[in-house]
Design a protein around this motif. Structure first.
Motif, PDB file in Angstrom:
ATOM      1  N   UNK A  26      33.035  51.239  34.779  1.00 46.50           N
ATOM      2  CA  UNK A  26      32.031  50.839  33.787  1.00 46.50           C
ATOM      3  C   UNK A  26      32.111  51.751  32.568  1.00 46.50           C
ATOM      4  N   UNK A  27      32.124  53.055  32.803  1.00 45.44           N
ATOM      5  CA  UNK A  27      32.135  54.016  31.696  1.00 45.44           C
ATOM      6  C   UNK A  27      33.415  53.901  30.881  1.00 45.44           C
ATOM      7  N   UNK A  28      34.566  53.782  31.548  1.00 46.45           N
ATOM      8  CA  UNK A  28      35.827  53.678  30.799  1.00 46.45           C
ATOM      9  C   UNK A  28      35.878  52.364  30.019  1.00 46.45           C
ATOM     10  N   UNK A  29      35.390  51.283  30.617  1.00 44.99           N
ATOM     11  CA  UNK A  29      35.359  50.003  29.909  1.00 44.99           C
ATOM     12  C   UNK A  29      34.474  50.103  28.666  1.00 44.99           C
ATOM     13  N   UNK A  30      33.294  50.680  28.817  1.00 40.22           N
ATOM     14  CA  UNK A  30      32.407  50.842  27.665  1.00 40.22           C
ATOM     15  C   UNK A  30      33.047  51.728  26.606  1.00 40.22           C
ATOM     16  N   UNK A  41      30.450  40.665  30.938  1.00 39.97           N
ATOM     17  CA  UNK A  41      31.786  41.152  30.581  1.00 39.97           C
ATOM     18  C   UNK A  41      32.221  42.279  31.506  1.00 39.97           C
ATOM     19  N   UNK A  42      31.284  43.166  31.815  1.00 36.27           N
ATOM     20  CA  UNK A  42      31.590  44.275  32.719  1.00 36.27           C
ATOM     21  C   UNK A  42      31.934  43.734  34.102  1.00 36.27           C
ATOM     22  N   UNK A  43      31.157  42.784  34.580  1.00 33.54           N
ATOM     23  CA  UNK A  43      31.439  42.181  35.889  1.00 33.54           C
ATOM     24  C   UNK A  43      32.828  41.552  35.877  1.00 33.54           C
ATOM     25  N   UNK A  44      33.152  40.821  34.817  1.00 30.81           N
ATOM     26  CA  UNK A  44      34.457  40.163  34.730  1.00 30.81           C
ATOM     27  C   UNK A  44      35.606  41.159  34.832  1.00 30.81           C
ATOM     28  N   UNK A  45      35.452  42.315  34.223  1.00 27.47           N
ATOM     29  CA  UNK A  45      36.519  43.313  34.207  1.00 27.47           C
ATOM     30  C   UNK A  45      36.654  44.011  35.554  1.00 27.47           C
ATOM     31  N   UNK A  46      35.548  44.273  36.202  1.00 25.32           N
ATOM     32  CA  UNK A  46      35.563  45.062  37.429  1.00 25.32           C
ATOM     33  C   UNK A  46      35.851  44.230  38.673  1.00 25.32           C
ATOM     34  N   UNK A  47      35.376  42.998  38.693  1.00 27.53           N
ATOM     35  CA  UNK A  47      35.433  42.186  39.910  1.00 27.53           C
ATOM     36  C   UNK A  47      36.695  41.344  39.991  1.00 27.53           C
ATOM     37  N   UNK A  53      30.416  37.883  42.840  1.00 32.67           N
ATOM     38  CA  UNK A  53      28.974  37.886  43.094  1.00 32.67           C
ATOM     39  C   UNK A  53      28.525  39.226  43.664  1.00 32.67           C
ATOM     40  N   UNK A  54      29.264  39.743  44.643  1.00 31.27           N
ATOM     41  CA  UNK A  54      28.894  41.030  45.239  1.00 31.27           C
ATOM     42  C   UNK A  54      29.009  42.161  44.216  1.00 31.27           C
ATOM     43  N   UNK A  55      30.019  42.114  43.377  1.00 30.33           N
ATOM     44  CA  UNK A  55      30.168  43.131  42.341  1.00 30.33           C
ATOM     45  C   UNK A  55      28.985  43.084  41.386  1.00 30.33           C
ATOM     46  N   UNK A  56      28.582  41.902  40.971  1.00 32.38           N
ATOM     47  CA  UNK A  56      27.438  41.765  40.070  1.00 32.38           C
ATOM     48  C   UNK A  56      26.168  42.319  40.703  1.00 32.38           C
ATOM     49  N   UNK A  57      25.965  42.038  41.975  1.00 34.57           N
ATOM     50  CA  UNK A  57      24.775  42.531  42.675  1.00 34.57           C
ATOM     51  C   UNK A  57      24.797  44.054  42.757  1.00 34.57           C
TER      52      UNK A  57
END
Length: 107
Positions: A26-30, A41-47, A53-57
């Motif tokens: 999250x921090x590096x993406x930001x 957008x963060x969810x899309x990059x990480x998951x 869904x689990x990543x978003x939660x």
């Protein structure tokens, strides 16, 4: 005088930044995106597609609250906006200078 326990705000912030691969992402993406991004957008990059869904939660209930409590981000949940704080920018610079950047970004 020596500290008698607990973490300073800077220690806590750095601890939160490096203690979880997801929080680091999250921090590096930001950082790479001018300091702010939308939640989706963060969810899309990480998951991956399989665990979106689990990543978003987990981001919503675990990682973003921890980063906010540590003072790393400002998060407007209603608008879906996440922004690094000036303290987080300074911490990222400290981590980069300390040589931990490769370890953190590459996990």
């Amino acid at each position: 005088m020596a500290r008698t326990g607990g973490h300073s705000g800077a220690d806590r912030l750095l601890s939160e930044l490096v203690s979880s691969p997801q929080r680091r992402e999250v921090v590096w993406y930001l950082t790479d995106n001018g300091g702010s991004a939308g939640f989706e957008d963060i969810v899309d990059v990480i998951a991956s597609d399989a665990d979106r869904t689990m990543t978003a939660v987990r981001l919503h209930h675990v990682h973003l609250p921890k980063l906010r409590t540590a003072g790393a981000i400002e998060w407007d949940d209603e608008r879906g906006e996440v922004r690094l704080t000036p303290r987080a920018h300074a911490a990222v610079d400290d981590v980069a200078r300390s040589g931990l950047l490769g370890q953190c970004a590459g996990d």
